[in-house]
Write a protein that holds these residues in place. Structure first.
Motif, PDB file in Angstrom:
ATOM      1  N   GLN A   1      25.760  49.795  31.571  1.00  9.72           N
ATOM      2  CA  GLN A   1      26.356  48.527  31.929  1.00  9.72           C
ATOM      3  C   GLN A   1      26.783  48.536  33.400  1.00  9.72           C
ATOM      4  N   LEU A   2      26.455  47.479  34.098  1.00  9.99           N
ATOM      5  CA  LEU A   2      26.819  47.323  35.494  1.00  9.99           C
ATOM      6  C   LEU A   2      28.336  47.264  35.617  1.00  9.99           C
ATOM      7  N   GLN A   3      28.902  48.035  36.546  1.00 10.07           N
ATOM      8  CA  GLN A   3      30.350  48.085  36.787  1.00 10.07           C
ATOM      9  C   GLN A   3      30.639  47.418  38.127  1.00 10.07           C
ATOM     10  N   ILE A   4      31.368  46.292  38.097  1.00 10.31           N
ATOM     11  CA  ILE A   4      31.727  45.585  39.326  1.00 10.31           C
ATOM     12  C   ILE A   4      33.245  45.511  39.446  1.00 10.31           C
ATOM     13  N   ILE A   5      33.721  45.825  40.643  1.00  6.28           N
ATOM     14  CA  ILE A   5      35.139  45.697  40.956  1.00  6.28           C
ATOM     15  C   ILE A   5      35.323  44.464  41.833  1.00  6.28           C
ATOM     16  N   PHE A   6      36.293  43.648  41.482  1.00  9.51           N
ATOM     17  CA  PHE A   6      36.666  42.484  42.279  1.00  9.51           C
ATOM     18  C   PHE A   6      38.032  42.758  42.898  1.00  9.51           C
TER      19      PHE A   6
ATOM     20  N   GLY B   1      27.950  40.076  30.335  1.00  9.72           N
ATOM     21  CA  GLY B   1      27.711  41.469  29.992  1.00  9.72           C
ATOM     22  C   GLY B   1      28.040  42.498  31.050  1.00  9.72           C
ATOM     23  N   VAL B   2      28.649  42.096  32.136  1.00 11.61           N
ATOM     24  CA  VAL B   2      29.012  43.039  33.187  1.00 11.61           C
ATOM     25  C   VAL B   2      30.400  43.604  32.896  1.00 11.61           C
ATOM     26  N   ASN B   3      30.590  44.884  33.180  1.00 10.09           N
ATOM     27  CA  ASN B   3      31.894  45.533  33.048  1.00 10.09           C
ATOM     28  C   ASN B   3      32.691  45.221  34.319  1.00 10.09           C
ATOM     29  N   VAL B   4      33.755  44.441  34.191  1.00 12.60           N
ATOM     30  CA  VAL B   4      34.502  43.926  35.337  1.00 12.60           C
ATOM     31  C   VAL B   4      35.912  44.505  35.386  1.00 12.60           C
ATOM     32  N   THR B   5      36.306  44.927  36.582  1.00  9.98           N
ATOM     33  CA  THR B   5      37.681  45.330  36.847  1.00  9.98           C
ATOM     34  C   THR B   5      38.183  44.523  38.037  1.00  9.98           C
ATOM     35  N   ILE B   6      39.337  43.899  37.882  1.00 16.53           N
ATOM     36  CA  ILE B   6      39.963  43.147  38.967  1.00 16.53           C
ATOM     37  C   ILE B   6      41.148  43.973  39.459  1.00 16.53           C
ATOM     38  N   ILE B   7      41.131  44.321  40.735  1.00 17.77           N
ATOM     39  CA  ILE B   7      42.236  45.086  41.319  1.00 17.77           C
ATOM     40  C   ILE B   7      43.164  44.114  42.032  1.00 17.77           C
ATOM     41  N   THR B   8      44.424  44.134  41.639  1.00 21.19           N
ATOM     42  CA  THR B   8      45.396  43.222  42.238  1.00 21.19           C
ATOM     43  C   THR B   8      46.809  43.763  42.035  1.00 21.19           C
ATOM     44  N   THR B   9      47.764  43.063  42.584  1.00 23.49           N
ATOM     45  CA  THR B   9      49.163  43.455  42.457  1.00 23.49           C
ATOM     46  C   THR B   9      49.785  42.784  41.232  1.00 23.49           C
TER      47      THR B   9
ATOM     48  N   TYR C   1      34.844  40.543  25.733  1.00 21.73           N
ATOM     49  CA  TYR C   1      34.244  40.743  27.050  1.00 21.73           C
ATOM     50  C   TYR C   1      34.840  41.969  27.727  1.00 21.73           C
ATOM     51  N   SER C   2      34.030  42.646  28.517  1.00 20.09           N
ATOM     52  CA  SER C   2      34.462  43.863  29.200  1.00 20.09           C
ATOM     53  C   SER C   2      35.087  43.494  30.547  1.00 20.09           C
ATOM     54  N   ILE C   3      36.363  43.114  30.508  1.00 17.33           N
ATOM     55  CA  ILE C   3      37.082  42.714  31.707  1.00 17.33           C
ATOM     56  C   ILE C   3      38.510  43.230  31.618  1.00 17.33           C
ATOM     57  N   LYS C   4      39.008  43.744  32.732  1.00 22.64           N
ATOM     58  CA  LYS C   4      40.382  44.243  32.751  1.00 22.64           C
ATOM     59  C   LYS C   4      40.957  44.091  34.147  1.00 22.64           C
ATOM     60  N   THR C   5      42.260  44.235  34.218  1.00 22.41           N
ATOM     61  CA  THR C   5      42.973  44.186  35.481  1.00 22.41           C
ATOM     62  C   THR C   5      43.536  45.566  35.763  1.00 22.41           C
ATOM     63  N   GLN C   6      43.314  46.051  36.964  1.00 19.20           N
ATOM     64  CA  GLN C   6      43.884  47.323  37.421  1.00 19.20           C
ATOM     65  C   GLN C   6      44.975  46.964  38.427  1.00 19.20           C
ATOM     66  N   LEU C   7      46.217  47.268  38.085  1.00 19.38           N
ATOM     67  CA  LEU C   7      47.342  46.886  38.936  1.00 19.38           C
ATOM     68  C   LEU C   7      47.666  47.959  39.963  1.00 19.38           C
ATOM     69  N   ILE C   8      48.002  47.492  41.160  1.00 20.94           N
ATOM     70  CA  ILE C   8      48.449  48.381  42.220  1.00 20.94           C
ATOM     71  C   ILE C   8      49.806  47.892  42.708  1.00 20.94           C
ATOM     72  N   GLN C   9      50.594  48.802  43.207  1.00 19.47           N
ATOM     73  CA  GLN C   9      51.948  48.482  43.661  1.00 19.47           C
ATOM     74  C   GLN C   9      51.902  47.915  45.077  1.00 19.47           C
ATOM     75  N   PHE C  10      52.432  46.725  45.255  1.00 19.44           N
ATOM     76  CA  PHE C  10      52.545  46.132  46.588  1.00 19.44           C
ATOM     77  C   PHE C  10      53.704  46.808  47.309  1.00 19.44           C
ATOM     78  N   PRO C  11      53.537  47.177  48.588  1.00 18.50           N
ATOM     79  CA  PRO C  11      54.584  47.911  49.315  1.00 18.50           C
ATOM     80  C   PRO C  11      55.701  47.005  49.845  1.00 18.50           C
ATOM     81  N   SER C  12      56.322  46.253  48.962  1.00 19.25           N
ATOM     82  CA  SER C  12      57.344  45.279  49.352  1.00 19.25           C
ATOM     83  C   SER C  12      58.454  45.887  50.195  1.00 19.25           C
ATOM     84  N   SER C  13      59.059  46.944  49.699  1.00 17.57           N
ATOM     85  CA  SER C  13      60.197  47.527  50.423  1.00 17.57           C
ATOM     86  C   SER C  13      59.775  48.113  51.761  1.00 17.57           C
TER      87      SER C  13
END
Length: 126
Positions: free
Chosen positions: A9-14, A37-45, A64-76
């Motif tokens: 399966q094709l893996q695409i990061i947005f 049918g694409v394996n999707v990961t969305i990277i966001t805060t 559907y193969s979709i998920k969100t990968q969370l990252i920490q925004f450097p607010s401080s």
């Protein structure tokens, strides 16, 4: 255990730029790819994910193969209160500048950790 199909399966990061004019169409595009049918990961805060997470969860629960990968925004680190992570939140030139600095600080962690971990076939970043 993953099936042979998921290995092929094709893996695409947005990685949407945190402003509504970029995020809204990119999330819609990511969802369309997943529905085809694409394996999707969305990277966001965290704060940005809150604007679309219900739709992603609904798609995932529909199979559907979709998920969100969370990252920490450097607010401080840039002098912003928690939750101010999108250029739409900029109420002054100073705040917009701080948000832009925070966004720039996300590049290294995304590239160093997430891209290597996820090993995408394609990265969409606008």
């Amino acid at each position: 255990m993953e099936s042979q199909q998921s290995h092929n399966q094709l893996q695409i990061i947005f990685v949407p730029y945190p402003t509504p004019g970029h995020m809204n169409p990119m999330i819609a595009t990511a969802r369309l790819f997943a529905m085809h049918g694409v394996n999707v990961t969305i990277i966001t805060t965290h704060a940005n994910a809150s604007t679309f997470q219900k739709a992603i969860d609904s798609d995932f629960n529909s199979g559907y193969s979709i998920k969100t990968q969370l990252i920490q925004f450097p607010s401080s680190q840039v002098g912003l209160p928690d939750g101010v992570e999108n250029l739409k939140d900029g109420t002054s030139t100073e705040i917009i500048s701080k948000i832009a600095r925070g966004i720039a600080m996300l590049q290294d962690p995304i590239e160093a950790n997430l891209f290597q971990e996820l090993q995408p076939d394609c990265i969409v970043n606008i």
